[in-house]
Design a protein around this motif. Structure first.
Motif, PDB file in Angstrom:
ATOM      1  N   ASP A 115      34.258  43.578  30.819  1.00 42.56           N
ATOM      2  CA  ASP A 115      34.581  43.986  29.583  1.00 42.56           C
ATOM      3  C   ASP A 115      35.169  42.823  27.761  1.00 42.56           C
ATOM      4  O   ASP A 115      36.071  43.075  27.310  1.00 42.56           O
ATOM      5  CB  ASP A 115      36.666  43.976  30.418  1.00 42.56           C
ATOM      6  CG  ASP A 115      36.448  44.959  31.017  1.00 42.56           C
ATOM      7  OD1 ASP A 115      35.240  46.748  31.022  1.00 42.56           O
ATOM      8  OD2 ASP A 115      36.542  45.183  32.233  1.00 42.56           O
ATOM      9  N   CYS A 116      34.866  41.394  28.399  1.00 43.21           N
ATOM     10  CA  CYS A 116      35.229  41.028  27.476  1.00 43.21           C
ATOM     11  C   CYS A 116      37.123  41.016  27.214  1.00 43.21           C
ATOM     12  O   CYS A 116      37.255  40.453  25.984  1.00 43.21           O
ATOM     13  CB  CYS A 116      34.822  40.632  25.976  1.00 43.21           C
ATOM     14  SG  CYS A 116      34.295  40.008  25.387  1.00 43.21           S
ATOM     15  N   ALA A 117      37.266  39.985  28.034  1.00 46.88           N
ATOM     16  CA  ALA A 117      39.542  40.583  27.555  1.00 46.88           C
ATOM     17  C   ALA A 117      39.798  39.609  27.553  1.00 46.88           C
ATOM     18  O   ALA A 117      40.865  40.009  26.783  1.00 46.88           O
ATOM     19  CB  ALA A 117      39.747  41.254  28.997  1.00 46.88           C
ATOM     20  N   ASP A 126      32.985  38.486  36.201  1.00 44.71           N
ATOM     21  CA  ASP A 126      31.723  39.709  36.003  1.00 44.71           C
ATOM     22  C   ASP A 126      32.586  40.278  34.781  1.00 44.71           C
ATOM     23  O   ASP A 126      32.271  40.676  33.518  1.00 44.71           O
ATOM     24  CB  ASP A 126      30.322  39.670  36.488  1.00 44.71           C
ATOM     25  CG  ASP A 126      29.908  38.282  36.885  1.00 44.71           C
ATOM     26  OD1 ASP A 126      29.571  37.541  36.322  1.00 44.71           O
ATOM     27  OD2 ASP A 126      28.908  38.844  37.652  1.00 44.71           O
ATOM     28  N   LEU A 127      33.259  40.441  35.695  1.00 41.24           N
ATOM     29  CA  LEU A 127      33.767  42.142  35.088  1.00 41.24           C
ATOM     30  C   LEU A 127      34.352  41.375  33.996  1.00 41.24           C
ATOM     31  O   LEU A 127      34.661  42.344  33.024  1.00 41.24           O
ATOM     32  CB  LEU A 127      34.794  42.937  36.137  1.00 41.24           C
ATOM     33  CG  LEU A 127      34.135  43.312  37.294  1.00 41.24           C
ATOM     34  CD1 LEU A 127      35.135  43.486  38.101  1.00 41.24           C
ATOM     35  CD2 LEU A 127      33.542  44.806  36.479  1.00 41.24           C
ATOM     36  N   SER A 180      40.908  48.265  37.527  1.00 42.56           N
ATOM     37  CA  SER A 180      41.415  48.767  39.142  1.00 42.56           C
ATOM     38  C   SER A 180      39.849  48.382  39.535  1.00 42.56           C
ATOM     39  O   SER A 180      40.470  47.540  41.281  1.00 42.56           O
ATOM     40  CB  SER A 180      40.785  50.479  39.346  1.00 42.56           C
ATOM     41  OG  SER A 180      39.880  50.675  39.059  1.00 42.56           O
ATOM     42  N   GLU A 181      38.973  48.357  39.621  1.00 42.62           N
ATOM     43  CA  GLU A 181      37.351  47.633  40.476  1.00 42.62           C
ATOM     44  C   GLU A 181      38.095  45.942  40.331  1.00 42.62           C
ATOM     45  O   GLU A 181      38.445  45.254  41.274  1.00 42.62           O
ATOM     46  CB  GLU A 181      36.479  47.575  39.573  1.00 42.62           C
ATOM     47  CG  GLU A 181      35.322  46.974  40.153  1.00 42.62           C
ATOM     48  CD  GLU A 181      34.000  47.164  39.783  1.00 42.62           C
ATOM     49  OE1 GLU A 181      33.313  47.094  40.032  1.00 42.62           O
ATOM     50  OE2 GLU A 181      34.005  48.020  38.825  1.00 42.62           O
ATOM     51  N   TYR A 182      38.542  45.300  39.148  1.00 37.78           N
ATOM     52  CA  TYR A 182      38.864  44.202  39.195  1.00 37.78           C
ATOM     53  C   TYR A 182      40.372  43.367  40.653  1.00 37.78           C
ATOM     54  O   TYR A 182      40.080  42.501  41.361  1.00 37.78           O
ATOM     55  CB  TYR A 182      39.235  43.489  38.225  1.00 37.78           C
ATOM     56  CG  TYR A 182      40.124  42.317  37.577  1.00 37.78           C
ATOM     57  CD1 TYR A 182      38.888  41.452  38.044  1.00 37.78           C
ATOM     58  CD2 TYR A 182      40.780  41.515  38.016  1.00 37.78           C
ATOM     59  CE1 TYR A 182      38.711  40.222  37.314  1.00 37.78           C
ATOM     60  CE2 TYR A 182      41.301  40.070  37.559  1.00 37.78           C
ATOM     61  CZ  TYR A 182      40.203  39.537  37.322  1.00 37.78           C
ATOM     62  OH  TYR A 182      40.487  38.156  37.301  1.00 37.78           O
ATOM     63  N   ASP A 183      40.892  44.285  40.101  1.00 40.13           N
ATOM     64  CA  ASP A 183      41.991  44.145  41.262  1.00 40.13           C
ATOM     65  C   ASP A 183      41.720  44.850  43.249  1.00 40.13           C
ATOM     66  O   ASP A 183      42.218  44.016  43.172  1.00 40.13           O
ATOM     67  CB  ASP A 183      42.936  45.937  40.912  1.00 40.13           C
ATOM     68  CG  ASP A 183      44.107  45.349  39.552  1.00 40.13           C
ATOM     69  OD1 ASP A 183      44.049  43.842  39.091  1.00 40.13           O
ATOM     70  OD2 ASP A 183      44.282  46.681  39.306  1.00 40.13           O
ATOM     71  N   ALA A 184      41.016  45.539  43.255  1.00 32.30           N
ATOM     72  CA  ALA A 184      40.054  45.551  44.459  1.00 32.30           C
ATOM     73  C   ALA A 184      39.445  44.091  44.689  1.00 32.30           C
ATOM     74  O   ALA A 184      39.675  43.745  45.817  1.00 32.30           O
ATOM     75  CB  ALA A 184      39.057  47.051  44.145  1.00 32.30           C
TER      76      ALA A 184
END
Length: 556
Positions: A518-520, A512-513, A485-489
Motif C-alpha cells: 500500500d505504500c501508505a 509488508d502491507l 481490513s487485512e492489516y487491522d485483522a
C-alpha cells in the motif's frame, strides 16, 4: 514518543533511590538553582491522558509518576554518556505479583508505596489509577493513545463502544492494591506502566473542570515537581513538589520550560547562557556544532516520514504515493540537510527494535529487510516516473495542485524545500509548501485536512507494535488515514498474542502491507537525537524513547 533496548526491569526500588544523580545550571537562587530548558513551543496539552507528543512526555515525567519510572543507571555520568535510563518501580512499592489464570488471562497485582501523595497533600490511592485508566479508554475522552493499554481485559471493547468503561480489567482491591487483568502476558506491559497516559489522576480534580490542566491552581499532580506558573507561548515553570516522597534528593528548585519554535533564537539563548538545554539547532549550524562537541549525538528509536492522506485524491492512488516516495533522495537529506547522524530509512520500523526471530542479535529491521533501496536513487527515479505515468500523470502533466504541510521549524522547512525540489525535478510536479504553528499543525494533521505533511514517530517501548498498531483504521495516531481490513485483522491478533515468534511474524506481514503493498507513508530517515546541554549541567539522564530527566541535577 520513545524508549529502548536499555530498559532493564531487574532493579529493585531500593536501587532506584541509590541511582538518582545530579546536574546544575548557571542561574543560582537563594536556596538552589533553576534550569532553563527548551523542547518545543506551546504544548498541545498538559493532560496526561490526552498527551501524544515528545515535549509533553518530558514535562509529564516531571509532574507525574506512574507505577514505574525511569532512573539513571550510571549516576557517575554527566548527561553526555548516552542513553542510561532504566525502568524501576515508582508509585509501586515493588515489582508486581503475576498470576496466570485458568482462562488464559494474567493478573498483575501492584502494591503502592505508603508515602505517596498528591501535590495538595491527599494520598495517592489505587482508585486514582482505576480512574485514570478507565478515562483513557473511555470513547468520550477520545485519547489518541487509548490503545496503549489494549492488552488490558475489555479495553478494545470499551474503545469500540461495545462495553462500559467500568468493565475495564482494573480494580482497586483496597487503597494500596491495584490489580490489572491482561488478555495475555504482554512482554512490555511494565514499560506501559511508566508511560504518561497511564499515570494516575484524581477524579475530583478532573471531572467537571475541563480546564483543570490549564491552570496551575487546579493542576494537582504526584510527581517530583508541580506546576508553578504557565505564561502561554512563553514558559512553564515547575517547582519542587514538597509532597513527593523523594523531594529531599531533588536537585533544581525550579525547571523552566521555555516555549520556543525558532531554532536561531534558541541557539542565541543557549550561547548567551539563557538556556541550559535545547534540541535541534539550525540545520546550517549542525555540522560545525557536532564537530565542536557542543551538539551531542543521542540514540533514538524513531522514524521521520512523509504522511500521505490516503483518503484524499491524488494520494488515494497507491501508484502516486509510491512515485512520490521513490523520488526522495534520502541520502541527500541526511548528508546535506539534517547532518545529525540520521540513517536513511528503507522501511518503517527503525533499526535496534527487538525481533524474537532474530539470530545473532538481529533486530526487526535486519530480519525484515528494506522496502526501498536507498542507495540506487537513479533506478528509484526511473520507476517513480513510470508509476506516475501509469497513474495518469506522465511527466507530471495534469497533476493537481498539492501542498506539503509542516510545523514551523527551520529544520522541517529545510527538509520541505529539499522534497519540493526533488518532486519537481524527478516527477515534474510543483508542490506548494505551507507551515503552521505546532498546535494548529497537530490539529490539521489529525483531522486529515492536508494532502501531504511531515510526521515523525518515536517508540513508546521497544517492540515493533509501537510503530505498527498506530496504522490500524481507528487508531488516534493514524494521521495518514490508512485503512486496510487485512492489516487491522493482523494487528488485532498481534495485540492479543503472547507467542513471541508468532507475533513477530505477524508484524512483518503487517509492515509488508503498509510499505510494500500500500505504500501508505514515505519514511525518510531513522532519528538521531542531538541535543545541547550547558557545560555546568551534570547528571541529566535519558532513554532512547525520549524520557529526558532533569529532576536530580546538582551543581558541580
Amino acid at each position: 514518543m520513545k524508549k529502548s533496548r536499555l530498559l532493564a526491569l531487574g532493579l529493585s526500588a531500593a536501587l532506584a533511590v541509590s541511582l538518582l544523580a545530579g546536574c546544575s545550571n548557571t542561574t543560582e537562587q537563594s536556596s538552589g538553582f533553576n534550569l532553563n530548558l527548551c523542547f518545543a513551543s506551546e504544548p498541545e496539552t498538559m493532560d496526561p491522558t490526552l498527551n501524544r507528543t515528545v515535549d509533553g512526555n518530558v514535562m509529564m515525567n516531571h509532574l507525574f509518576e506512574g507505577l514505574y519510572k525511569y532512573v539513571d543507571s550510571d549516576p557517575s555520568g554527566d548527561g553526555r554518556n548516552g542513553a542510561t535510563a532504566v525502568l524501576v518501580p515508582g508509585q509501586a512499592a515493588e515489582e508486581p505479583a503475576v498470576t496466570e489464570n485458568a482462562d488464559g488471562t494474567y493478573t498483575y497485582t501492584f502494591t503502592l508505596r505508603d508515602d505517596i501523595y498528591w501535590s495538595d497533600g491527599e494520598p495517592v490511592t489505587a482508585n486514582d489509577f482505576v480512574y485514570s485508566w478507565q478515562r483513557l479508554v473511555d470513547p468520550e475522552t477520545a485519547s489518541p493513545y487509548n490503545t496503549i493499554i489494549a492488552m488490558v481485559v475489555n479495553a478494545n471493547e470499551i474503545i469500540n463502544g461495545e462495553k462500559d468503561k467500568s468493565e475495564l480489567g482494573v480494580k482497586a482491591v483496597d487503597d494500596k492494591t491495584f490489580e490489572v487483568q491482561l488478555t495475555y502476558n504482554c512482554s512490555y506491559f511494565l514499560d506501559i506502566c511508566a508511560f504518561p497516559n497511564t499515570m494516575p489522576l484524581r477524579e475530583d480534580v478532573v471531572e467537571g473542570n475541563s480546564t483543570w490542566s490549564q491552570d496551575p491552581s487546579t493542576y494537582v499532580c504526584n510527581g517530583p515537581y508541580k506546576m508553578a506558573s504557565w505564561t502561554h507561548d512563553a514558559e512553564i515553570v515547575m517547582a519542587q513538589n514538597e509532597k513527593y516522597y523523594n523531594v529531599e534528593e531533588l536537585g533544581p528548585d525550579t525547571l523552566t520550560f521555555k516555549l520556543m519554535d525558532d531554532a536561531n533564537a534558541q541557539l542565541t539563548a543557549f550561547n548567551n547562557g539563557d538556556l541550559d538545554y535545547m534540541q535541534n539547532p539550525p540545520p546550517d549550524e549542525t555540522a560545525s556544532l557536532l564537530v565542536a562537541g557542543t551538539l551531542l549525538p543521542g540514540d533514538y528509536l524513531g522514524t521521520y516520514y512523509v504522511c500521505f492522506n490516503n483518503q484524499k485524491a491524488p494520494f488515494d492512488d497507491v501508484n502516486v504515493r509510491r512515485a512520490f516516495s521513490l523520488a526522495i533522495d534520502r541520502n541527500y537529506i541526511v548528508q546535506q540537510v539534517t547532518q545529525s547522524g540520521e540513517v536513511p530509512a528503507g522501511g518503517w520500523v527503525p533499526s535496534n527494535v527487538v525481533d524474537a526471530q532474530g539470530t545473532d542479535g538481529d533486530d526487526f529491521r535486519t530480519v525484515g529487510g528494506d522496502y526501498i533501496d536507498v542507495n540506487d536513487y537513479e533506478a528509484n527515479c526511473e520507476l517513480a516516473r513510470q508509476l506516475l505515468a501509469e497513474a495518469g500523470y506522465p511527466n507530471g502533466e495534469g497533476f493537481p495542485e498539492v501542498t506539503y504541510l509542516y510545523n514551523t521549524d527551520e529544520r522541517h522547512g529545510a527538509i520541505a524545500e529539499a522534497l519540493q525540489s526533488m518532486w519537481k525535478e524527478v516527477l515534474g510536479v510543483q508542490v506548494r509548501l505551507d507551515n503552521q504553528d505546532w498546535n494548529v499543525f497537530l490539529e490539521t494533521r489529525s483531522k486529515g485536512e492536508y494532502s501531504m505533511c511531515r510526521n515523525g514517530w518515536i517508540a513508546d517501548y521497544n517492540d515493533p507494535v509501537s510503530f505498527l498498531d498506530m496504522f490500524m483504521t481507528d487508531n488516534g495516531n493514524n494521521d495518514a488515514h490508512y485503512s486496510n481490513s487485512e492489516y487491522d485483522a493482523i494487528m488485532t491478533e498481534v495485540l492479543s498474542d503472547s507467542d513471541a515468534e508468532g507475533r513477530m511474524a505477524l508484524m512483518h506481514q503487517a509492515e509488508d502491507l503498509l510499505m510494500e503493498q500500500d505504500c501508505a507513508i514515505a519514511p525518510l530517515y531513522y532519528y538521531s537525537n542531538p541535543y545541547m546541554i550547558s557545560d555546568n549541567v551534570h547528571g541529566m539522564y535519558y532513554s532512547p524513547l525520549g524520557a529526558f530527566i532533569f529532576s536530580y541535577c546538582t551543581q558541580p
